[in-house]
Design a protein around this motif. Structure first.
Motif, PDB file in Angstrom:
ATOM      1  N   LYS A 145     -48.549 -30.522 -49.796  1.00 14.55           N
ATOM      2  CA  LYS A 145     -48.727 -30.870 -48.346  1.00 14.55           C
ATOM      3  C   LYS A 145     -48.548 -29.410 -47.644  1.00 14.55           C
ATOM      4  CE  LYS A 145     -45.767 -32.329 -45.597  1.00 14.55           C
ATOM      5  NZ  LYS A 145     -44.692 -33.050 -44.903  1.00 14.55           N
ATOM      6  N   HIS A 146     -49.353 -29.125 -46.840  1.00 14.88           N
ATOM      7  CA  HIS A 146     -48.976 -27.692 -45.752  1.00 14.88           C
ATOM      8  C   HIS A 146     -48.665 -28.397 -44.469  1.00 14.88           C
ATOM      9  CE1 HIS A 146     -50.011 -23.831 -44.084  1.00 14.88           C
ATOM     10  NE2 HIS A 146     -49.359 -23.454 -45.166  1.00 14.88           N
ATOM     11  N   HIS A 147     -48.513 -27.678 -43.484  1.00 15.49           N
ATOM     12  CA  HIS A 147     -47.984 -27.891 -42.269  1.00 15.49           C
ATOM     13  C   HIS A 147     -48.999 -28.877 -41.592  1.00 15.49           C
ATOM     14  CE1 HIS A 147     -45.571 -24.444 -43.429  1.00 15.49           C
ATOM     15  NE2 HIS A 147     -46.277 -23.646 -42.900  1.00 15.49           N
ATOM     16  N   GLU A 148     -50.245 -28.945 -41.765  1.00 15.80           N
ATOM     17  CA  GLU A 148     -51.029 -30.105 -41.231  1.00 15.80           C
ATOM     18  C   GLU A 148     -50.665 -31.339 -41.604  1.00 15.80           C
ATOM     19  OE1 GLU A 148     -54.735 -28.726 -42.662  1.00 15.80           O
ATOM     20  OE2 GLU A 148     -54.274 -29.905 -44.730  1.00 15.80           O
ATOM     21  N   GLY A 149     -49.792 -31.848 -42.650  1.00 10.77           N
ATOM     22  CA  GLY A 149     -49.325 -32.865 -43.079  1.00 10.77           C
ATOM     23  C   GLY A 149     -50.282 -33.963 -43.870  1.00 10.77           C
ATOM     24  N   PHE A 150     -51.262 -33.100 -44.480  1.00 11.78           N
ATOM     25  CA  PHE A 150     -52.361 -33.852 -45.152  1.00 11.78           C
ATOM     26  C   PHE A 150     -51.742 -33.787 -46.641  1.00 11.78           C
ATOM     27  CE2 PHE A 150     -55.885 -34.662 -47.762  1.00 11.78           C
ATOM     28  CZ  PHE A 150     -56.714 -35.411 -47.412  1.00 11.78           C
ATOM     29  N   THR A 151     -51.549 -35.021 -47.354  1.00 12.79           N
ATOM     30  CA  THR A 151     -50.885 -34.804 -48.678  1.00 12.79           C
ATOM     31  C   THR A 151     -52.023 -35.006 -49.953  1.00 12.79           C
ATOM     32  OG1 THR A 151     -50.459 -37.188 -49.147  1.00 12.79           O
ATOM     33  CG2 THR A 151     -49.021 -36.051 -47.999  1.00 12.79           C
ATOM     34  N   ASN A 160     -53.396 -42.983 -44.705  1.00 14.66           N
ATOM     35  CA  ASN A 160     -54.787 -42.556 -43.960  1.00 14.66           C
ATOM     36  C   ASN A 160     -54.902 -41.013 -43.853  1.00 14.66           C
ATOM     37  OD1 ASN A 160     -57.279 -43.778 -43.758  1.00 14.66           O
ATOM     38  ND2 ASN A 160     -57.169 -43.395 -41.529  1.00 14.66           N
ATOM     39  N   TRP A 161     -53.903 -40.329 -44.023  1.00 14.47           N
ATOM     40  CA  TRP A 161     -53.830 -38.714 -44.153  1.00 14.47           C
ATOM     41  C   TRP A 161     -53.465 -38.373 -45.408  1.00 14.47           C
ATOM     42  CZ3 TRP A 161     -56.361 -35.862 -41.467  1.00 14.47           C
ATOM     43  CH2 TRP A 161     -55.941 -34.463 -41.266  1.00 14.47           C
ATOM     44  N   ASN A 162     -54.302 -38.680 -46.693  1.00 12.73           N
ATOM     45  CA  ASN A 162     -53.929 -38.176 -47.854  1.00 12.73           C
ATOM     46  C   ASN A 162     -55.170 -38.315 -48.481  1.00 12.73           C
ATOM     47  OD1 ASN A 162     -54.175 -40.869 -49.689  1.00 12.73           O
ATOM     48  ND2 ASN A 162     -52.614 -41.396 -48.135  1.00 12.73           N
ATOM     49  N   ALA A 163     -55.294 -37.453 -49.620  1.00 14.67           N
ATOM     50  CA  ALA A 163     -56.596 -37.410 -50.491  1.00 14.67           C
ATOM     51  C   ALA A 163     -57.052 -38.486 -51.251  1.00 14.67           C
ATOM     52  CB  ALA A 163     -56.249 -36.197 -51.479  1.00 14.67           C
ATOM     53  N   MET A 164     -56.299 -39.567 -51.144  1.00 13.49           N
ATOM     54  CA  MET A 164     -56.771 -40.919 -51.753  1.00 13.49           C
ATOM     55  C   MET A 164     -57.549 -41.733 -50.785  1.00 13.49           C
ATOM     56  SD  MET A 164     -57.338 -42.423 -54.697  1.00 13.49           S
ATOM     57  CE  MET A 164     -56.217 -41.875 -55.854  1.00 13.49           C
ATOM     58  N   ASP A 165     -56.829 -41.768 -49.726  1.00 14.10           N
ATOM     59  CA  ASP A 165     -57.374 -42.606 -48.422  1.00 14.10           C
ATOM     60  C   ASP A 165     -58.463 -42.144 -47.821  1.00 14.10           C
ATOM     61  OD1 ASP A 165     -55.486 -44.512 -49.022  1.00 14.10           O
ATOM     62  OD2 ASP A 165     -54.341 -43.893 -47.252  1.00 14.10           O
ATOM     63  N   VAL A 166     -58.574 -40.662 -47.641  1.00 20.30           N
ATOM     64  CA  VAL A 166     -59.893 -39.898 -47.092  1.00 20.30           C
ATOM     65  C   VAL A 166     -60.064 -38.903 -47.789  1.00 20.30           C
ATOM     66  CG1 VAL A 166     -58.128 -38.803 -45.530  1.00 20.30           C
ATOM     67  CG2 VAL A 166     -60.525 -39.208 -44.774  1.00 20.30           C
ATOM     68  N   GLY A 167     -61.520 -38.317 -47.790  1.00 21.36           N
ATOM     69  CA  GLY A 167     -61.879 -37.187 -48.441  1.00 21.36           C
ATOM     70  C   GLY A 167     -62.237 -37.375 -49.800  1.00 21.36           C
ATOM     71  N   PRO A 168     -61.528 -36.541 -50.646  1.00 23.94           N
ATOM     72  CA  PRO A 168     -61.836 -36.770 -52.299  1.00 23.94           C
ATOM     73  C   PRO A 168     -61.683 -38.066 -52.775  1.00 23.94           C
ATOM     74  CG  PRO A 168     -60.366 -34.921 -51.564  1.00 23.94           C
ATOM     75  CD  PRO A 168     -60.294 -35.933 -50.172  1.00 23.94           C
ATOM     76  N   LYS A 169     -60.928 -38.962 -52.142  1.00 24.14           N
ATOM     77  CA  LYS A 169     -60.637 -40.189 -52.806  1.00 24.14           C
ATOM     78  C   LYS A 169     -59.912 -40.109 -54.277  1.00 24.14           C
ATOM     79  CE  LYS A 169     -61.960 -42.291 -48.975  1.00 24.14           C
ATOM     80  NZ  LYS A 169     -63.160 -43.174 -49.205  1.00 24.14           N
ATOM     81  N   ARG A 170     -59.110 -39.041 -54.160  1.00 27.98           N
ATOM     82  CA  ARG A 170     -58.635 -38.554 -55.627  1.00 27.98           C
ATOM     83  C   ARG A 170     -57.133 -38.229 -55.392  1.00 27.98           C
ATOM     84  NH1 ARG A 170     -62.865 -34.676 -57.866  1.00 27.98           N
ATOM     85  NH2 ARG A 170     -61.802 -34.530 -59.946  1.00 27.98           N
ATOM     86  N   ASP A 171     -56.427 -38.507 -56.736  1.00 27.38           N
ATOM     87  CA  ASP A 171     -55.017 -37.851 -56.592  1.00 27.38           C
ATOM     88  C   ASP A 171     -55.212 -36.492 -57.182  1.00 27.38           C
ATOM     89  OD1 ASP A 171     -52.263 -37.347 -57.268  1.00 27.38           O
ATOM     90  OD2 ASP A 171     -52.002 -39.096 -58.369  1.00 27.38           O
ATOM     91  N   LEU A 172     -55.135 -35.544 -56.498  1.00 28.46           N
ATOM     92  CA  LEU A 172     -55.638 -34.179 -56.581  1.00 28.46           C
ATOM     93  C   LEU A 172     -54.215 -33.368 -57.216  1.00 28.46           C
ATOM     94  CD1 LEU A 172     -57.601 -32.987 -53.496  1.00 28.46           C
ATOM     95  CD2 LEU A 172     -58.449 -33.915 -55.622  1.00 28.46           C
ATOM     96  N   VAL A 173     -52.993 -33.784 -57.016  1.00 26.65           N
ATOM     97  CA  VAL A 173     -51.737 -33.346 -57.361  1.00 26.65           C
ATOM     98  C   VAL A 173     -51.732 -33.806 -58.896  1.00 26.65           C
ATOM     99  CG1 VAL A 173     -49.589 -33.530 -57.443  1.00 26.65           C
ATOM    100  CG2 VAL A 173     -50.663 -33.052 -55.479  1.00 26.65           C
TER     101      VAL A 173
END
Length: 475
Positions: A145-151, A160-173
């Motif tokens: 997570k950078h300063h933008e807060g997106f995990t 709703n501000w993480n890679a599973m809920d929006v965008g990739p829809k994946r657990d990138l970490v």
């Protein structure tokens, strides 16, 4: 009989030592043993939540042995690919960023809209793992997570501000952690920003002069505990701390738990960015500042976090070839850093669609190719009496002790004129001392005259190495 036994033992140790130095992954075996030793050493050690106690922790030895890691800056900022501080610079009305948005996006477009375009559709964690392994690096640190807060993981505390809920829809970490652990011997680490530019709870705490801790209590600390318990990182690279002190961030309680009771208590290392005034003073190792490379031996473990792209940490679509450090420059940075007791954390910036661009891949593979020949002088080494030669300034030193043998390595960053390397450092050689060049099979001829050591190199085309050459002294 005793003499015979001793001779046999010496022969065995010599074979083991030679095998140790020649195996490409020998340092990984050392790491495995060191982890076992660390568990034995730290099992009964308890720390209290104060710097006096926390600073007594011995840093897990794998980190000092590792010497080289890869940093990965990846997030929603990779979509505009105009710098990792894009949102902040745009909101603060920086002219280049305002102009960029006006030219390329419709009115009313928000930063949150970029998250929908952060799809990572080409992200192949196994391919990333292969590239990272090829670099020779021993650890990797991903921006969770950078300063933008997106995990980049499905955090319960970033709805709703993480890679599973929006965008990739994946657990990138999770995907990268699994690939690193299954496909490589690298240690997996995570970067985490304590603060978020525009989170309402943080802005409210800031307005209250940080006398309230709602953001820390409900967001920052729950995330950190979630990251540690879920992904078990061996590095926690903290950032975004500078506006408030360690009391606000509840740093001491978290680190005491991390060292005492967390699932990574025997192996984890943390940096020094845990509150205003903490930098360069506390932590298992210090960064002090970005691209920190003091050029002289330091009294404690440190790390040089730097970028292949000289202008940014994240991928930039407008980057030019001249913006990237050359392979030679990267190897010089690695050598000077390690010689002075530091680790190098070399940063790359993948694209929003999950690709490590060829310029980054080439640089990583080049460094790995150099380490295949010269890694013996980097991994598991200690600083020598001198770091830089007194006569030839482009020669840097490291040292290593294996069983009863001690070695000094002189890494010259320029091929010597007339194939003769002149050294002013007092390397303790005797008439029977053997001097070799890594990547070349025959011993080198040498002589000493008036305190200057002259070493005769072969022709350059007969040596495997490029960009830097290592002279090995058995002393």
């Amino acid at each position: 009989m005793k003499i015979l036994v001793l001779l046999k033992l010496a022969t065995v140790l010599t074979v083991i030592s030679a095998d140790f130095l020649n195996k490409n992954n020998a340092e990984d075996d050392v790491f495995d043993v060191s982890l076992e030793n660390e568990e034995m050493q730290h099992t009964n050690k308890r720390f209290t939540p104060d710097w006096e106690s926390l600073d007594t922790r011995e840093i897990p030895s794998w980190f000092d042995n590792a010497k080289f890691g890869v940093f990965i800056h990846w997030g929603v900022f990779s979509v505009p690919s105009f710098g990792e501080w894009f949102w902040y610079n745009w909101q603060e009305k920086s002219p280049p960023f305002v102009e960029f948005m006006e030219k390329n996006y419709p009115p009313g477009f928000t930063y949150a809209n970029f998250a929908q375009q952060f799809r990572a559709e080409f992200f192949d964690p196994n391919h990333w793992a292969e590239i990272l392994k090829s670099s020779g690096a021993k650890y990797v640190v991903l921006t969770s997570k950078h300063h933008e807060g997106f995990t980049l993981w499905p955090s319960k505390y970033s709805w709703n501000w993480n890679a599973m809920d929006v965008g990739p829809k994946r657990d990138l970490v999770g995907e990268l952690a699994e690939a690193i652990r299954e496909k490589t011997n690298m240690h997996f680490g995570l970067y985490h920003s304590l603060y978020e530019w525009y989170h309402p709870l943080y802005l409210q705490d800031k307005a209250n002069n940080f006398e309230t801790q709602d953001f820390v209590r409900l967001k920052t600390m729950p995330e950190l505990y979630e990251l540690v318990n879920t992904y078990k990182p061996d590095v926690i690279w903290s950032d975004g701390d500078w506006e408030a002190n360690d009391k606000y961030w509840d740093t001491l309680n978290f680190l005491a738990w991390l060292y005492n009771d967390s699932p990574v208590r025997h192996t984890v290392v943390v940096n020094d960015r845990w509150g205003r005034g903490v930098g360069c003073k506390h932590g298992d190792f210090v960064n002090c500042q970005d691209r920190y490379n003091p050029g002289v031996l330091q009294t404690r473990k440190w790390e040089n976090a730097m970028t292949i792209d000289k202008e940014a940490w994240a991928f930039r679509r407008n980057a030019r070839l001249s913006d990237f450090l050359t392979t030679r420059e990267l190897i010089e940075t690695l050598v000077t850093t390690v010689s002075c007791g530091g680790n190098l954390l070399m940063n790359i910036g993948p694209t929003a669609d999950g690709v490590i661009r060829p310029i980054f891949e080439e640089r990583l593979r080049d460094v790995g190719s150099w380490l295949q020949v010269n890694g013996e002088a980097i991994f598991g080494t200690l600083p020598w009496t001198l770091q830089n030669d007194t006569l030839t300034s482009n020669v840097w030193y490291t040292s290593k002790r294996i069983f009863i043998w001690k070695y000094v390595y002189g890494i010259t960053l320029r091929w010597p004129e007339n194939n003769t390397l002149m050294i002013g450092a007092p390397v303790p050689l005797t008439d029977g001392s053997v001097v070799t060049l890594l990547g070349y099979k025959d011993p080198l001829k040498w002589s000493i005259f008036k305190g200057v050591l002259s070493i005769q190199f072969p022709e350059m085309n007969k040596v495997e190495s490029q960009w830097g050459w290592t002279v090995k002294f058995a002393i």
